[in-house]
Write an enzyme that holds these catalytic residues in place. Structure first.
Site, mmCIF file in Angstrom:
data_model
loop_
_atom_site.group_PDB
_atom_site.id
_atom_site.type_symbol
_atom_site.label_atom_id
_atom_site.label_comp_id
_atom_site.label_asym_id
_atom_site.label_seq_id
_atom_site.Cartn_x
_atom_site.Cartn_y
_atom_site.Cartn_z
ATOM 1 N N GLY A 74 0.818 -1.208 0.000
ATOM 2 C CA GLY A 74 0.000 0.000 0.000
ATOM 3 C C GLY A 74 0.846 1.249 0.000
ATOM 4 N N ASN A 75 0.208 2.389 0.195
ATOM 5 C CA ASN A 75 0.944 3.654 0.278
ATOM 6 C C ASN A 75 0.292 4.531 1.340
ATOM 7 O OD1 ASN A 75 -1.068 5.548 -1.083
ATOM 8 N ND2 ASN A 75 -0.827 3.970 -2.658
#
Ligand code: CTP
Ligand code: CA
Length: 240
Positions: free
Chosen positions: A33-34
């Site tokens: 993810g980020n």
């Protein structure tokens, strides 16, 4: 859609905003993810609704409350986001704003069972290698799919820092040319740590002029207002 006297109005417009950050699953409990919070995209949705637009917010993994009057579609991965953006855009969208942080890569394989470490003697230090594949570029795809029929105005975002090969504006110019969108909102990141984390400095770039409009440091709601001012102007120009 009829032109309107109020230069800021989005009355009668359908606007599509993607927000948040995609997650690419590895196994049932893990993902890549980020750190995108979704704040800028949610601010865009909120301000567009307050200016009278019908708003579809494609939200990837954001914990923020949905602004009132906004239709939300929740997605997880880049591929889900692509489907949702295409569907919403085909629904008579006047503008699509890609504020989401889309993962450039996803794990090649999704493992149905949780990945386990080896407990065999002699394999205490072994670790798997995760192979990645490219995700589609959703923004570039929207641009490529433009036909002769009325197609939405397309707005991209870019978080840029200056480096040895150029400053923020030159990187942003190059990205605008590469993407082929109608407006690029270039976020200047990491320039000044004293910026409040809710404040941001952006440059609004268009393909038809070398001039950039700089906004901020300002709140994400103020930046959203400036983006919609620009969009409303561009939409009025293209309405016959
Ligand atoms: N974007 C997209 N699909 C992707 C990656 C990015 O639609 N797979 C969109 C983002 O939502 C943003 C714009 O493209 O509006 C720019 O994203 P950015 O990550 O800055 O650009 P990239 O082309 O991915 O280039 P790079 O990360 O290598 O700088
Ligand atoms: Ca990227």
């Amino acid at each position: 859609n009829q032109p309107n006297q109020d230069p800021q109005t989005l009355q009668g417009r359908h606007v599509v905003v993607s927000a948040g950050g995609t997650r690419e699953p590895l196994d049932p409990v893990r993902f890549l993810g980020n750190r995108s919070s979704g704040k800028q995209g949610y601010a865009l949705a909120q301000v567009a609704a307050s200016r009278g637009a019908r708003v579809t917010l494609i939200s990837a993994n954001s914990a923020l409350p949905v602004p009132s009057g906004v239709d939300v579609v929740e997605v997880e991965t880049a591929l889900d986001l692509q489907d949702a953006v295409r569907d919403a855009s085909a629904d008579h969208a006047d503008v699509v704003v890609m504020a989401a942080a889309v993962a450039d890569f996803r794990p090649r394989d999704y493992l149905e069972a949780k990945i386990k470490k080896s407990h065999d003697p002699g394999e205490e230090h072994s670790a798997p290698t995760i192979e990645l594949v490219r995700n589609p570029d959703i923004l570039a795809g929207l641009v490529a799919d433009r036909g002769a029929a009325p197609s939405p105005l397309i707005v991209g975002f870019a978080a840029e820092t200056g480096d040895a090969s150029g400053d923020v504006l030159s990187h942003a110019r190059a990205k605008l040319a590469r993407k082929g969108c109608d407006l690029l909102v270039a976020n200047e990141v990491g320039r000044d740590v004293t910026f409040g984390k809710d404040d941001t400095l952006v440059h609004l770039l268009r393909p038809d002029t070398d001039e950039a409009r700089t906004v901020g440091p300002a709140s994400k709601v103020s930046v959203a207002g400036a983006v919609w001012d620009e969009v409303a102007h561009l939409l009025r120009d293209r309405t016959p």
